[in-house]
Design a protein around this motif. Structure first.
Motif, PDB file in Angstrom:
ATOM      1  N   LYS A   9      76.766  50.662   1.734  1.00  0.00           N
ATOM      2  CA  LYS A   9      75.895  49.588   1.988  1.00  0.00           C
ATOM      3  C   LYS A   9      75.781  48.845   0.819  1.00  0.00           C
ATOM      4  N   GLU A  44      75.626  47.218  14.659  1.00  0.00           N
ATOM      5  CA  GLU A  44      75.090  48.542  13.477  1.00  0.00           C
ATOM      6  C   GLU A  44      73.784  47.934  13.111  1.00  0.00           C
ATOM      7  N   GLU A  50      68.454  45.459  13.887  1.00  0.00           N
ATOM      8  CA  GLU A  50      70.003  45.909  15.052  1.00  0.00           C
ATOM      9  C   GLU A  50      70.799  44.525  13.997  1.00  0.00           C
ATOM     10  N   THR A  83      74.608  57.766   4.000  1.00  0.00           N
ATOM     11  CA  THR A  83      72.754  58.089   4.634  1.00  0.00           C
ATOM     12  C   THR A  83      73.229  59.167   5.924  1.00  0.00           C
ATOM     13  N   LYS A  85      74.499  57.493   8.847  1.00  0.00           N
ATOM     14  CA  LYS A  85      74.443  56.656   9.855  1.00  0.00           C
ATOM     15  C   LYS A  85      75.189  56.115   9.889  1.00  0.00           C
ATOM     16  N   ILE A  86      76.239  55.340  11.181  1.00  0.00           N
ATOM     17  CA  ILE A  86      77.418  54.665  11.400  1.00  0.00           C
ATOM     18  C   ILE A  86      77.448  53.498  10.083  1.00  0.00           C
ATOM     19  N   ASP A  88      78.392  53.776   6.252  1.00  0.00           N
ATOM     20  CA  ASP A  88      78.473  54.134   5.863  1.00  0.00           C
ATOM     21  C   ASP A  88      79.575  54.270   4.510  1.00  0.00           C
TER      22      ASP A  88
END
Ligand SMILES: Nc1ncnc2c1ncn2[C@@H]1O[C@H](COP(=O)(O)OP(=O)(O)OP(=O)(O)O)[C@@H](O)[C@H]1O
Ligand SMILES: [Mg+2]
Length: 112
Positions: A9, A44, A50, A83, A85-86, A88
């Motif tokens: 990210k 995402e 979003e 993180t 979350k999706i 990463d």
């Protein structure tokens, strides 16, 4: 030697770079890329919003390291980039045949 390709990210770049420097990784290539993983077509979160995912902005890091450093680099990359979350990111490891420092002609790990 191993080439580690890390897709992370974007906001993690500085933290990841600092961590890599702290374990002695001396050279790094950085590119801005776009891509998607297995949630293609779904949403995402990116910068708090979003994002309708087809292609999400990511940073691609490429580093060539001695074999002995690769496991530590992967550990540092995964812990600092995570993180939970999706999106990463992902790490890929590739064998490297040879390296050369153009200025001096040094080869192999000496060239890193
Ligand atoms: N198989 C792959 N080959 C090449 N690049 C990939 C691949 N999978 C993911 N990427 C790159 O990594 C980025 C991040 O992928 P991502 O973390 O979303 O993977 P994922 O498999 O969907 O995992 P998660 O379920 O945690 O989101 C993508 O935007 C893409 O640039
Ligand atoms: Mg994903």
């Amino acid at each position: 030697m191993k080439l580690i390709v890390a897709v992370i990210k974007p906001f993690k770049l500085e933290e990841v770079r600092d961590a890599l420097t702290s374990i002695g990784v001396q050279g790094l290539m950085v590119s801005e890329v776009k891509g998607y993983g297995r949630q293609s077509g779904h949403t995402e979160i990116y910068r708090g919003a979003e994002y309708v995912v087809n292609f999400v902005p990511k940073i691609k890091l490429e580093m060539v390291v001695p074999d002995s450093v690769a496991p530590q680099a992967m550990e540092v990359l995964s812990t600092t980039a995570r993180t939970g979350k999706i999106g990463d990111g992902k790490l890929f490891v590739v064998n490297v045949e040879e390296a050369m420092r153009v200025r001096t002609g040094e080869t192999g790990e000496e060239a890193l």
